[in-house]
Design an enzyme around this catalytic site. Structure first.
Site, PDB file in Angstrom:
ATOM      1  N   GLY A  49       4.973  14.374  37.451  1.00  0.00           N
ATOM      2  CA  GLY A  49       3.582  14.658  37.754  1.00  0.00           C
ATOM      3  C   GLY A  49       3.378  16.157  37.867  1.00  0.00           C
ATOM      4  CB  CYS A  93       7.333  19.517  44.694  1.00  0.00           C
ATOM      5  SG  CYS A  93       5.833  20.328  44.129  1.00  0.00           S
ATOM      6  CD  GLU A 136       1.603  15.610  40.977  1.00  0.00           C
ATOM      7  OE1 GLU A 136       1.155  16.772  41.084  1.00  0.00           O
ATOM      8  OE2 GLU A 136       2.826  15.350  40.969  1.00  0.00           O
ATOM      9  CG  HIS A 139       0.410  19.585  44.240  1.00  0.00           C
ATOM     10  ND1 HIS A 139       1.014  20.719  44.731  1.00  0.00           N
ATOM     11  CD2 HIS A 139       1.418  18.792  43.803  1.00  0.00           C
ATOM     12  CE1 HIS A 139       2.339  20.608  44.601  1.00  0.00           C
ATOM     13  NE2 HIS A 139       2.606  19.446  44.044  1.00  0.00           N
TER      14      HIS A 139
END
Ligand code: NI
Length: 166
Positions: A49, A93, A136, A139
């Site tokens: 991702g 990540c 995601e 983020h």
């Protein structure tokens, strides 16, 4: 893919990762190029991702491919509209190389957004895909897994892992 372009992945603690990304209002060639580049960048880095702030673009855009039947998912202006159940599992990540953490997430979510042309789309997901979506979307709000992880630890390196498995 003749015109692949890999963008630079922004690394923690760059402050761009802590900003709130802005809604997309124009579904134009710039957006399509961003989505194409994000997918190229994600695959190049062996990720599952990527969110636009990770390539320095503060727009609400994510790409996810967890290797399931959906293959590449592009979501613009994603919004989690329902969440239930619970799962606890490891996350990493691309912006925080070398670390992993155990993060508690909802198990089942419904996520809504738009495709690259602005058409509404929705996914219902559980387990790993659901976890990837939640990571995601975090983020886009300046949240990293190290903020919410119950424990953070050193990730085992890829080549070490492969050596162990031999
Ligand atoms: Ni991430």
């Amino acid at each position: 893919m003749p015109f692949m372009s890999i963008r630079l992945i922004v690394k923690h603690p760059d402050s761009v990762l802590r900003e709130r990304a802005q809604e997309v209002t124009k579904f134009n060639a710039n957006l399509h190029k961003l989505l194409d580049d994000m997918a190229d960048t994600m695959y190049d880095a062996d990720g599952v991702g990527l969110a636009a702030p990770q390539v320095g673009i503060l727009k609400r855009v994510i790409v996810v491919d967890v290797g399931d039947e959906h293959e590449l998912i592009e979501l613009v202006n994603p919004e989690i509209v329902s969440a239930e159940g619970e799962q606890l599992g490891p996350e990493g990540c691309l912006s925080i190389p070398g670390l992993q953490g155990d993060v508690r997430r909802a198990n089942r979510i419904v996520i809504r957004g738009q495709d690259r042309n602005g058409n509404p789309i929705q996914y219902e997901s559980t387990e790993f895909l659901s976890r990837a979506f939640q990571h995601e979307v975090d983020h886009l709000n300046g949240v990293l897994f190290i903020d919410t992880a119950e424990s953070v630890y050193e990730a085992r390196k890829h080549d070490e892992q492969e050596r162990d498995e031999d």
